[in-house]
Design a protein around this motif. Structure first.
Motif, PDB file in Angstrom:
ATOM      1  N   ALA A  63       3.074   2.797  -0.993  1.00 35.25           N
ATOM      2  CA  ALA A  63       1.611   2.885  -1.031  1.00 35.25           C
ATOM      3  C   ALA A  63       1.020   2.086   0.125  1.00 35.25           C
ATOM      4  CB  ALA A  63       1.108   2.363  -2.376  1.00 35.25           C
ATOM      5  N   GLU A  64       1.636   0.952   0.436  1.00 38.01           N
ATOM      6  CA  GLU A  64       1.166   0.130   1.561  1.00 38.01           C
ATOM      7  C   GLU A  64       1.296   0.916   2.865  1.00 38.01           C
ATOM      8  OE1 GLU A  64       1.826  -4.593   0.904  1.00 38.01           O
ATOM      9  OE2 GLU A  64       3.235  -3.628   2.263  1.00 38.01           O
ATOM     10  N   THR A  65       2.409   1.643   3.009  1.00 41.12           N
ATOM     11  CA  THR A  65       2.617   2.455   4.214  1.00 41.12           C
ATOM     12  C   THR A  65       1.506   3.499   4.336  1.00 41.12           C
ATOM     13  OG1 THR A  65       4.998   2.108   4.062  1.00 41.12           O
ATOM     14  CG2 THR A  65       4.283   3.973   5.388  1.00 41.12           C
ATOM     15  N   ALA A  66       1.167   4.133   3.196  1.00 45.44           N
ATOM     16  CA  ALA A  66       0.082   5.123   3.215  1.00 45.44           C
ATOM     17  C   ALA A  66      -1.236   4.456   3.597  1.00 45.44           C
ATOM     18  CB  ALA A  66      -0.033   5.789   1.838  1.00 45.44           C
ATOM     19  N   ALA A  67      -1.477   3.243   3.100  1.00 45.54           N
ATOM     20  CA  ALA A  67      -2.725   2.534   3.417  1.00 45.54           C
ATOM     21  C   ALA A  67      -2.772   2.134   4.894  1.00 45.54           C
ATOM     22  CB  ALA A  67      -2.855   1.301   2.525  1.00 45.54           C
ATOM     23  N   ILE A  68      -1.608   1.843   5.465  1.00 45.86           N
ATOM     24  CA  ILE A  68      -1.554   1.485   6.893  1.00 45.86           C
ATOM     25  C   ILE A  68      -1.878   2.725   7.741  1.00 45.86           C
ATOM     26  CG2 ILE A  68      -0.007   0.770   8.777  1.00 45.86           C
ATOM     27  CD1 ILE A  68       1.517  -0.918   6.581  1.00 45.86           C
ATOM     28  N   LEU A  69      -1.337   3.875   7.323  1.00 43.34           N
ATOM     29  CA  LEU A  69      -1.520   5.111   8.093  1.00 43.34           C
ATOM     30  C   LEU A  69      -2.893   5.743   7.859  1.00 43.34           C
ATOM     31  CD1 LEU A  69       2.017   6.668   7.523  1.00 43.34           C
ATOM     32  CD2 LEU A  69       1.148   5.744   9.677  1.00 43.34           C
ATOM     33  N   ALA A 119       4.546  -5.514  10.641  1.00 45.44           N
ATOM     34  CA  ALA A 119       3.690  -6.001  11.731  1.00 45.44           C
ATOM     35  C   ALA A 119       4.493  -6.820  12.743  1.00 45.44           C
ATOM     36  CB  ALA A 119       2.549  -6.836  11.162  1.00 45.44           C
ATOM     37  N   GLU A 120       5.579  -7.450  12.309  1.00 36.99           N
ATOM     38  CA  GLU A 120       6.421  -8.265  13.203  1.00 36.99           C
ATOM     39  C   GLU A 120       7.505  -7.426  13.874  1.00 36.99           C
ATOM     40  OE1 GLU A 120       6.191 -11.384  14.133  1.00 36.99           O
ATOM     41  OE2 GLU A 120       4.445 -11.787  12.869  1.00 36.99           O
ATOM     42  N   SER A 121       7.585  -6.126  13.554  1.00 36.63           N
ATOM     43  CA  SER A 121       8.690  -5.281  14.037  1.00 36.63           C
ATOM     44  C   SER A 121       8.248  -4.390  15.188  1.00 36.63           C
ATOM     45  CB  SER A 121       9.205  -4.406  12.885  1.00 36.63           C
ATOM     46  OG  SER A 121       9.645  -5.231  11.836  1.00 36.63           O
ATOM     47  N   ASP A 122       9.220  -3.982  16.006  1.00 38.11           N
ATOM     48  CA  ASP A 122       8.911  -3.052  17.098  1.00 38.11           C
ATOM     49  C   ASP A 122       8.923  -1.617  16.594  1.00 38.11           C
ATOM     50  OD1 ASP A 122       8.877  -5.031  19.260  1.00 38.11           O
ATOM     51  OD2 ASP A 122      10.988  -5.293  18.721  1.00 38.11           O
ATOM     52  N   TYR A 123       9.908  -1.302  15.762  1.00 40.70           N
ATOM     53  CA  TYR A 123      10.056   0.055  15.242  1.00 40.70           C
ATOM     54  C   TYR A 123      10.259  -0.015  13.740  1.00 40.70           C
ATOM     55  CZ  TYR A 123      10.880   1.967  19.898  1.00 40.70           C
ATOM     56  OH  TYR A 123      10.740   2.358  21.197  1.00 40.70           O
ATOM     57  N   LEU A 276      -9.740   4.208 -10.439  1.00 37.04           N
ATOM     58  CA  LEU A 276      -9.400   3.953  -9.026  1.00 37.04           C
ATOM     59  C   LEU A 276      -8.635   2.621  -8.878  1.00 37.04           C
ATOM     60  CD1 LEU A 276     -12.521   5.258  -7.059  1.00 37.04           C
ATOM     61  CD2 LEU A 276     -10.341   6.403  -7.407  1.00 37.04           C
ATOM     62  N   LYS A 277      -7.535   2.508  -9.580  1.00 33.05           N
ATOM     63  CA  LYS A 277      -6.711   1.292  -9.536  1.00 33.05           C
ATOM     64  C   LYS A 277      -5.226   1.689  -9.422  1.00 33.05           C
ATOM     65  CE  LYS A 277      -5.635   0.842 -14.323  1.00 33.05           C
ATOM     66  NZ  LYS A 277      -5.686   0.204 -15.593  1.00 33.05           N
ATOM     67  N   GLU A 278      -4.400   0.883  -8.984  1.00 31.82           N
ATOM     68  CA  GLU A 278      -4.493  -0.382  -8.305  1.00 31.82           C
ATOM     69  C   GLU A 278      -4.677  -0.062  -6.828  1.00 31.82           C
ATOM     70  OE1 GLU A 278      -4.099  -3.687  -8.943  1.00 31.82           O
ATOM     71  OE2 GLU A 278      -3.102  -4.447  -7.161  1.00 31.82           O
ATOM     72  N   ARG A 279      -5.834  -0.435  -6.290  1.00 33.91           N
ATOM     73  CA  ARG A 279      -6.104  -0.063  -4.907  1.00 33.91           C
ATOM     74  C   ARG A 279      -5.290  -0.934  -3.950  1.00 33.91           C
ATOM     75  NH1 ARG A 279     -11.546   1.226  -1.584  1.00 33.91           N
ATOM     76  NH2 ARG A 279     -10.384   1.859   0.246  1.00 33.91           N
ATOM     77  N   ILE A 280      -4.616  -0.268  -3.011  1.00 31.98           N
ATOM     78  CA  ILE A 280      -3.762  -0.997  -2.059  1.00 31.98           C
ATOM     79  C   ILE A 280      -4.485  -1.058  -0.713  1.00 31.98           C
ATOM     80  CG2 ILE A 280      -1.496  -1.039  -0.912  1.00 31.98           C
ATOM     81  CD1 ILE A 280      -1.269  -1.373  -3.974  1.00 31.98           C
ATOM     82  N   VAL A 281      -4.766  -2.269  -0.296  1.00 36.38           N
ATOM     83  CA  VAL A 281      -5.461  -2.466   0.982  1.00 36.38           C
ATOM     84  C   VAL A 281      -4.647  -3.463   1.810  1.00 36.38           C
ATOM     85  CG1 VAL A 281      -7.629  -3.198   2.082  1.00 36.38           C
ATOM     86  CG2 VAL A 281      -7.695  -2.124  -0.178  1.00 36.38           C
ATOM     87  N   VAL A 282      -4.496  -3.168   3.081  1.00 40.23           N
ATOM     88  CA  VAL A 282      -3.744  -4.073   3.961  1.00 40.23           C
ATOM     89  C   VAL A 282      -4.741  -4.726   4.916  1.00 40.23           C
ATOM     90  CG1 VAL A 282      -1.930  -4.182   5.729  1.00 40.23           C
ATOM     91  CG2 VAL A 282      -1.680  -2.627   3.774  1.00 40.23           C
ATOM     92  N   ARG A 287      -2.519  -4.644   9.509  1.00 40.86           N
ATOM     93  CA  ARG A 287      -2.444  -3.177   9.488  1.00 40.86           C
ATOM     94  C   ARG A 287      -2.298  -2.600  10.905  1.00 40.86           C
ATOM     95  NH1 ARG A 287      -4.723   1.427  10.225  1.00 40.86           N
ATOM     96  NH2 ARG A 287      -6.550   0.542  11.255  1.00 40.86           N
ATOM     97  N   ILE A 288      -3.080  -3.114  11.836  1.00 42.29           N
ATOM     98  CA  ILE A 288      -3.051  -2.576  13.205  1.00 42.29           C
ATOM     99  C   ILE A 288      -1.668  -2.789  13.830  1.00 42.29           C
ATOM    100  CG2 ILE A 288      -3.990  -2.932  15.552  1.00 42.29           C
ATOM    101  CD1 ILE A 288      -6.730  -3.378  14.114  1.00 42.29           C
ATOM    102  N   ARG A 289      -1.093  -3.969  13.610  1.00 41.42           N
ATOM    103  CA  ARG A 289       0.237  -4.235  14.198  1.00 41.42           C
ATOM    104  C   ARG A 289       1.331  -3.442  13.484  1.00 41.42           C
ATOM    105  NH1 ARG A 289       2.110  -9.532  14.103  1.00 41.42           N
ATOM    106  NH2 ARG A 289       0.648 -10.224  12.512  1.00 41.42           N
ATOM    107  N   ALA A 290       1.215  -3.343  12.156  1.00 37.02           N
ATOM    108  CA  ALA A 290       2.226  -2.587  11.385  1.00 37.02           C
ATOM    109  C   ALA A 290       2.162  -1.101  11.750  1.00 37.02           C
ATOM    110  CB  ALA A 290       1.985  -2.770   9.889  1.00 37.02           C
ATOM    111  N   ARG A 291       0.975  -0.628  12.033  1.00 41.28           N
ATOM    112  CA  ARG A 291       0.761   0.782  12.374  1.00 41.28           C
ATOM    113  C   ARG A 291       1.567   1.184  13.618  1.00 41.28           C
ATOM    114  NH1 ARG A 291      -3.172   5.319  11.369  1.00 41.28           N
ATOM    115  NH2 ARG A 291      -2.071   6.773  12.670  1.00 41.28           N
ATOM    116  N   LYS A 292       1.644   0.239  14.582  1.00 41.28           N
ATOM    117  CA  LYS A 292       2.370   0.552  15.824  1.00 41.28           C
ATOM    118  C   LYS A 292       3.833   0.871  15.519  1.00 41.28           C
ATOM    119  CE  LYS A 292      -0.482  -1.891  19.116  1.00 41.28           C
ATOM    120  NZ  LYS A 292      -0.871  -3.275  19.303  1.00 41.28           N
TER     121      LYS A 292
END
Ligand code: 13P
Ligand code: SF4
Length: 304
Positions: A63-69, A119-123, A276-282, A287-292
């Motif tokens: 769910a966190e991955t979906a929230a990041i994307l 967020a700390e990873s390259d890929y 509308l629970k449990e809302r996952i927000v990063v 989020r911006i760094r993890a998105r890369k």
């Protein structure tokens, strides 16, 4: 049951929601989902859906991955305690310390990780594209692979690359033992052994095929074998039977159950849509760094 499914359809319409389910979800959740898949398929689906609300039937990192994307969407996890023990086996701080020991290395994190670690990873990678991701990296570079030592070792075996492994593991897949595979093979010598790369090395060595969950589904669709020994979480057998109902699927062990995946129920999906629970927000900076690292992953698809 029909009444509950009608209720879900009605709420989905009202909320403009889509339901995504991982292949390890209970059968009734897989059946009601709009899309079932492995971690990579679900990430791609989450990034391209037009729905305003994503109900993620899986575990928190998914769910966190979906929230990041999809930061503009409401991402819901129907059970807030549905986590992944492996994802919690490395923290962002531990990864920063590891990176400081190997400043020139490239960090590849399995998608089964927290947003802070991504967020700390390259890929980022999933089990279906981990080999392709590592093969795409410059061959003179050392790779730090976190958190799964088993998937990391599998990638090192396939690519011959210099990989530093973090000692994380899946508490469900390590329940599958060499002895389980031996016994199953003795009983069904004609069966194909399909295992997940999260399994331990002895199990990987005894398997005919090492596949992500969606790769298993594709494999049984095109294969004419009548019997398969399944070395992964048992929930996949529901999906395998739908894909190829003529074959027989034998779980390597009845113990291979992910308790967190099984926390999602129909009632919780309804409550999730209603409240509308449990809302996952990063947090945006993470989020911006993890998105890369996720964007780089989504670009590299497996070759099969
Ligand atoms: P895949 O569905 O990507 O193979 O992942 C397995 C898993 O353990 C997810 O938690
Ligand atoms: Fe995590 Fe293993 Fe469960 Fe997958 S099966 S969610 S890796 S504990």
């Amino acid at each position: 049951m029909d009444r509950l499914l009608e209720k879900i359809e009605q709420l989905k319409g009202e909320r403009n929601a889509v339901i995504l389910a991982h292949n390890y979800q209970p059968g009734e959740i897989q059946d009601l989902a709009d899309f079932c898949g492995d971690s990579l398929g679900l990430s791609i689906e989450a990034s391209k859906t037009a729905a305003e609300v994503i109900v993620f039937c899986g575990v928190r990192f998914m769910a966190e991955t979906a929230a990041i994307l999809s930061p503009d969407k409401v991402v819901l996890l129907p059970e807030k305690t549905a986590g992944c023990p492996m994802a919690d086996m490395i923290t962002a701080e531990q990864l920063r310390q590891l990176k400081s020991k190997y400043p020139d290395a490239i960090v590849v994190c399995y998608v089964n990780s927290t947003a802070g670690v991504k967020a700390e990873s390259d890929y980022c990678c999933t089990s279906s594209n981990a080999v392709a991701v590592v093969e795409s990296l410059p061959s003179d570079k050392k790779i730090l692979f976190v958190p799964d030592r088993n998937l990391g070792a599998f990638v090192a075996e396939r690519t011959g690359r210099d990989i530093e492994l973090w000692p994380g593991y899946c508490t469900t897949h390590v329940c599958i033992t060499e002895d389980d595979i031996n016994k199953a093979k003795e009983k069904w010598p004609d069966a194909i052994v399909m295992s997940h790369p999260e399994c331990t090395e002895p199990v990987r060595k005894m398997s005919d095929e090492l596949l992500s969950t969606s790769q298993m589904l594709k494999f049984v669709k095109k294969n004419s074998a009548k019997r398969y020994i399944v070395g992964t979480e048992k929930g996949i057998i529901h999906a395998l039977k739908k894909e190829n109902p003529d074959a027989e699927y034998i779980p390597a062990t009845e113990r291979a159950i992910c308790p967190n995946m099984k926390k999602i129920t129909i009632d919780k999906v309804i409550a999730s849509l209603e409240e509308l629970k449990e809302r996952i927000v990063v947090e945006e900076e993470i989020r911006i760094r993890a998105r890369k690292s996720l964007d780089r992953m989504v670009e590299i698809l497996p070759s099969d």
